[in-house]
Design an enzyme around this catalytic site. Structure first.
Site, mmCIF file in Angstrom:
data_model
loop_
_atom_site.group_PDB
_atom_site.id
_atom_site.type_symbol
_atom_site.label_atom_id
_atom_site.label_comp_id
_atom_site.label_asym_id
_atom_site.label_seq_id
_atom_site.Cartn_x
_atom_site.Cartn_y
_atom_site.Cartn_z
ATOM 1 C CG HIS A 103 -2.067 1.043 1.439
ATOM 2 N ND1 HIS A 103 -2.578 1.237 2.476
ATOM 3 C CD2 HIS A 103 -2.528 2.016 0.232
ATOM 4 C CE1 HIS A 103 -3.291 2.412 2.108
ATOM 5 N NE2 HIS A 103 -3.259 2.734 0.956
ATOM 6 C CD GLU A 106 -2.171 2.516 -4.047
ATOM 7 O OE1 GLU A 106 -2.626 3.641 -4.036
ATOM 8 O OE2 GLU A 106 -2.718 1.725 -3.400
ATOM 9 C CG HIS A 107 0.054 5.943 -1.004
ATOM 10 N ND1 HIS A 107 -0.652 7.135 -0.552
ATOM 11 C CD2 HIS A 107 -1.012 5.056 -0.979
ATOM 12 C CE1 HIS A 107 -1.881 6.793 -0.227
ATOM 13 N NE2 HIS A 107 -2.190 5.501 -0.335
ATOM 14 C CD GLU A 204 -5.535 4.949 2.477
ATOM 15 O OE1 GLU A 204 -6.266 4.320 1.836
ATOM 16 O OE2 GLU A 204 -4.298 5.466 2.110
#
Length: 1017
Positions: A103, A106-107, A204
């Site tokens: 994750h 991905e950012h 998040e």
């Protein structure tokens, strides 16, 4: 970026929204499909070899499967006569710990690459393209990077940026610290301020795990598949995220982000050769084949069932505070790469759960033991979960017994043939209905199966699966019951998971984070602390600099079409009711809408309108009880719904239309049946079953309560707008926190008799042909038939059946007149300022500020639109997301309001200050002509986003905004200048000029509570 906690498990055909696009009844070649039908297996094209070419008539496309010769990268192209072209690349990412490495990666890959070394090319491209979609997703076992656009040059630009980002990212340490996590001084400029955890993904995931449903779904997956990658949190467990190092991130990229581990998908009407050439030359030609060790083994099956328990935060909005337990039984099923088995299990799942005729609905929902079904998850191997949320603790054992008994009853009794037909009819509708994001739906649908080396083309041959399914039932009438025995009755791989609220849950989370923080701090030397301070200043300095994005490709404003495509509509009457007819290639579907005015509704009934809308199609009508009504709707329509609709007048801020919108669709052959159902709903709805009403109320209240943690920014924006316009006030009443709290009160009522009595009163005001207008979208061949059927309906529901007026289509626009006649002025409304705070059991905030400005046709509306996009991209993104660590934030203009917002935000006052500083930034004119041009591209990408045939003409129907008004607004957008932006920023948003509302949803905040200017709810 969006983090997907679960991958699709291949058991949810309905969610994939399969839609046909071609207007023909039969598959016929189109320019897009003709080109690829010429390819032959074995043919070499730009470094790829064609493996097979397959026509898929169900979906009006031709699929081409290829493999890249050097790297082994897999490629699927879906050629279809659709201008909204899509690209996606997905990589199998299999983390083995809870740090959220896929994750965070991905950012971070989207923060700059070899060819595009500027910071944040992903967000910058949002304003340099006419994309219809740009995002990235992290699932449990893959990461996907999709975009779509209707512009060929734009497609090449975006493809270049995406390829470079995925395969050649910079992965800078400061980007990792910004996007993932960092230890930093609370005030980066003050070395004496306390050290805290920061980071976009860190915040998040704190937000994600404030959603009890997500907590449950994640824990369920981890415990049902404990022995490999599904046993960890791919998105990142908040307190494990700080265990990830920058070196580990780079290593994960090196081992997982290789073309040999990639699956490329393209879709639409652009030439395949062009895509292959660019992908080969810009990326794949620079790699050699590897053997990535990313395969996911099957979960070893247990020899006996297991039980587990998890705790969560109490929900202040729960319909019943004493009933906040969840229980679920989950079963490990088969491998999702078996497409027929997956299809069968999908249908079986729907037959057992969906709608009031389903056995588990009858057994679990209707006895009112709980409020709604609990979560379902899925991975490489499909799973099925059944259970309840909103239960009392003492009912847990009872629910376990009910689940076991219900499986036994299904094995004994099977399913009615009509229910199976209704489900197959639903699949037929899904294949014919056209959406604007078909390519994205397709990419999402095939992702999980293809990720584990299943055949994506086989997955698309839905008619073959239906035929195979019908044959299996014909050959063996007990086919489905035997599946239930195999997968449920005899299955020892079963997890029973319960969840209960813990009053100290949030307190424990805060304490655990503090302990983790202190442990990290204690390990620091003075030199480390100095290094942290200096890195904090370095990051702040980079975040504060104007970035040079000149290396990125960009479209020009001149690439935007100067005029809109006109949508031709005709207007007329049916039974005396104004009707808009819009002929479209709807692929054999008919779409019906009706707007019913609420202008005559007494004030005391207004709060009940959303409840009325949600139950009116679910309580029975005419000679049908609610079960029979649901069955007929499934058999004969693509769905029937009623929803509230509040539309501000396009030229006056204090005028609006309030109403309810009736929506339904059906195959052309079922048009009389659909209108007959509407006729019964109008003439003889059932309002006599309190038990049924209570079930629907509890489900609705639970759904609203569950939605706040994911959509908190929408609730904040709605609340902030409440006191600024009459429209804002109504939207808060119908869909804001006021409605959530109202439904909680209704759910708590011991006796619903008074509510039952209210529903017929609302019905008399709403379902009245005298205050209606209708719209029909259908094929030209079927429009006259639809008009005739609609005339019959309107005459059947007219209060005076003698007033039968013939159907006719006339050139004058009576629809616009009808719309204007229903617009209402609010004489007593006075805009006023208000600041509202909702304490919520979340560790993060949702913040909004709204400012009253001008309506759609005002000359300043266009400048405010451009300002909102420019301020978001050039100022607020940096302040709220990069520096502040919120997951998202920005500004938007619409409905006469200029709205600021933030999402999953660790800050409150700091964010409100960023909003105000954003206005100062705009007034000072600290932007360039390039900034304005980029904002225009971004605005036009939304203005010109594709519209499905079913929705053509709907803007005009709902709000009265004609193509002429849209074109005038378009010309004003083109004409926006730096002077007009500075002018509107000062005149509407400047201190002393604005009338604004503020709202925050978030954790307890003593500073706000002590401030008398805030209203605390």
């Amino acid at each position: 970026m969006q983090q997907l906690m679960q991958a699709s498990n291949g058991l949810s055909l309905g969610k994939s929204s399969f839609q046909g696009h071609n207007p023909s009844w039969r598959f016929r070649s189109t320019p897009a499909t003709e080109r690829v039908l010429q390819y032959q297996a074995g043919q070499k094209i730009h470094g790829f070899t064609v493996k097979e070419v397959v026509a898929v008539p169900d979906l009006f496309l031709t699929a081409v499967k290829l493999t890249h010769d050097n790297t082994g990268a897999q490629y699927l192209h879906a050629a279809r006569d659709d201008k909204n072209n899509l690209f996606s690349v997905q990589l199998r990412t299999t983390p083995m710990d809870n740090t959220g490495v896929p994750h965070i990666l991905e950012h971070t890959v989207l923060c700059g690459s070899e060819k595009y070394p500027c910071r944040d090319p992903f967000f910058k491209m949002l304003n340099r393209s006419l994309s219809t979609f740009m995002n990235a997703f992290t699932a449990s076992d893959f990461t996907m990077y999709p975009f779509s656009t209707q512009n060929g040059k734009d497609f090449q630009n975006l493809l270049s940026v995406y390829l470079d980002a995925v395969f050649f990212p910079c992965l800078g340490e400061l980007d990792f610290r910004q996007e993932g996590w960092r230890l930093e001084n609370e005030n980066p400029s003050d070395p004496t301020s306390p050290l805290v955890f920061k980071g976009v993904v860190f915040n998040e995931m704190k937000g994600a795990f404030s959603d009890n449903e997500q907590v449950y779904a994640q824990y369920l997956q981890n415990k049902l598949y404990p022995d490999h990658t599904y046993g960890v949190v791919s998105g990142g467990e908040p307190l494990a995220i700080p265990d990830l190092s920058w070196e580990q991130l780079k290593h994960f990229h090196a081992t997982h982000y290789h073309p040999s581990n990639a699956r490329f998908f393209t879709y639409g009407d652009m030439p395949l050769e062009q895509h292959l050439k660019q992908i080969h030359e810009e990326a794949l030609s620079k790699f050699e084949r590897t053997e990535p060790d990313t395969a996911v083994p099957n979960q070893p099956h247990w020899d006996r069932p297991r039980e587990d328990h998890v705790t969560c935060s109490p929900d202040a909005m729960a319909p019943d505070a004493s009933k906040q337990n969840t229980l679920c039984m989950s079963y490990l099923l088969g491998d999702i790469t078996d497409t027929f088995e997956g299809f069968t299990l999908s249908l079986l799942s729907s037959l057992m759960i969906s709608g009031p005729n389903a056995p588990f609905y009858k057994a679990l929902i209707e006895p009112k033991i709980g409020t709604d079904f609990s979560s379902v998850v899925g991975t490489k191997e499909a799973s099925f979960s059944i259970g309840l949320q909103g239960m009392a603790e003492e009912d847990i054992e009872k629910v376990k017994q009910i689940i076991i008994q219900t499986f036994d009853e299904i094995i004994a009794n099977g399913f009615e043939e009509e229910r199976i037909e209704a489900l197959l009819h639903k699949i037929e509708i899904q294949m014919k209905h056209q959406s604007t994001s078909f390519g994205l739906s397709l990419a999402s649908y095939i992702a999980s199966c293809w990720n584990h080396d299943g055949d994506p083309v086989q997955l698309l041959k839905i008619s073959d699966r239906v035929t195979q399914f019908r044959q299996a039932l014909k050959d063996n009438p007990r086919f489905l019951q035997e599946k239930v025995v195999h997968y449920f009755k005899d299955n020892t791989h079963r997890l029973t998971l319960s969840m209960s609220p813990d009053e100290a849950y949030l307190e424990k989370q805060v304490k655990a984070e503090e302990e983790k923080l202190q442990k990290n701090i204690q390990a620091l030397s003075e030199s480390d602390k100095k290094d942290i301070y200096e890195k904090g200043l370095e990051l702040l300095s980079i975040q504060s600099k104007t970035q040079d994005a000149s290396c990125l490709p960009a479209l020009k404003v001149s690439d935007i079409e100067p005029t809109i495509a006109v949508t031709r509509v005709e207007t007329g009457t049916a039974g005396g009711v104004p009707v808009q007819y819009c002929e479209q290639p709807t692929n054999g579907m008919v779409y019906f809408r009706a707007m019913c005015s609420l202008n005559s509704l007494p004030e005391d009934l207004r709060l009940y309108v959303p409840l009325f809308c949600s139950v009116i199609t679910k309580m029975g009508c005419g000679g049908l009880d609610y079960r029979q009504q649901d069955q007929q709707m499934e058999l004969k329509t693509g769905g029937m719904s009623i929803s509230t609709s509040v539309n501000p007048d396009y030229s006056n801020m204090d005028m609006y239309e309030q109403g309810v919108l009736l929506s339904s669709s059906c195959l052309e052959r079922n048009l009389p049946d659909m209108f007959h159902l509407w006729s019964d709903i109008f003439n003889s709805p059932h309002f006599d079953d309190e038990e049924r009403l209570r079930v629907l109320v509890m489900m609705s209240a639970q759904e609203l309560a569950n939605g706040i943690s994911n959509s908190g920014h929408m609730y904040a924006m709605t609340r902030a707008a409440r006191n600024l316009t009459p429209t804002g006030e109504l939207q808060e009443t119908f869909g804001g926190m006021e409605q959530v709290k109202f439904m909680k009160r209704v759910a708590e009522m011991p006796d619903l008799t008074q509510v039952l009595r209210t529903l017929p009163r609302i019905k008399r005001h709403i379902l009245n042909p005298l205050n209606m207008r209708c719209a029909v979208n259908a094929t030209p061949q079927k429009m006259s038939n639809a008009a005739g059927q609609l005339d019959n309906l309107m005459c059947n529901v007219a209060s005076n059946k003698k007033d039968r007026k013939p159907v006719h289509i006339i050139p004058c626009d009576i629809l616009t007149r009808a719309h204007r006649n229903l617009v209402k002025r609010s004489p007593n409304f006075k805009p006023c300022q208000m600041k509202t705070f909702f304490p919520m059991p979340f560790p993060i905030n949702f913040v909004s500020e709204c400012i009253r400005t001008v309506p759609f046709t005002h000359e300043d509306c266009a400048s405010l639109n451009i300002l909102a996009r420019m301020m978001t991209a050039k100022y607020l993104h940096g302040e709220i997301r990069e520096k502040g660590g919120a997951y998202g934030g920005g500004a938007r203009m619409g409905g006469g309001l200029f709205t600021f917002y933030s999402y999953r935000d660790p800050n409150t006052v700091q964010t409100l200050s960023a909003f105000r500083k954003g206005v100062d930034w705009a007034i000072s004119g600290q932007f360039t002509q390039q900034d304005i041009n980029e904002a225009k591209l971004s605005v036009f990408s939304a203005v010109d986003s594709p519209v499905a045939p079913s929705d053509k003409g709907m803007g005009r129907f709902l709000s009265g905004i004609t193509d002429e008004l849209k074109q005038a607004h378009r010309e004003r957008l083109f004409a926006v200048t730096d002077k007009s932006i500075v002018d509107v920023a000062g005149r509407y948003l400047g201190i002393g000029q604005r009338t604004c509302g503020v709202a925050i949803l978030g954790p307890e905040n003593d500073t706000i509570k002590k401030d008398p200017s805030w209203v605390v709810k």
